[in-house]
Design a protein around this motif. Structure first.
Motif: not given
Length: 75
Positions: A21-27, A29-32
């Protein structure tokens, strides 16, 4: 703790043969939380298997050391 979590996640990912899984660009709470929805299975399985391996190794090593020390004290 984070390196341990990451290691057990990668271990579970290897055991389950799940895709990377690629690391999310925006850090945020919803992305996490969205990523957590996808990675919980490898993380949980890797943690469980790693815990069982470490517990078994710890048990065997402590039994061996106990016998060695008991024989040494006996003589």
């Amino acid at each position: 703790m984070p390196p341990l979590f990451y290691g057990t996640y990668k271990f579970g990912q290897l055991l389950l043969n799940s895709p990377n899984r690629p690391f999310p660009k925006d850090f945020t709470l919803t992305a996490i939380l969205n990523e957590l929805h996808h990675i919980w299975q490898p993380f949980l399985f890797g943690s469980l298997v790693a815990g069982l391996i470490c517990a078994t190794l710890g048990f065997v090593i402590s039994r061996i050391l106990w016998k060695v020390i008991a024989k040494k004290l006996e003589n």
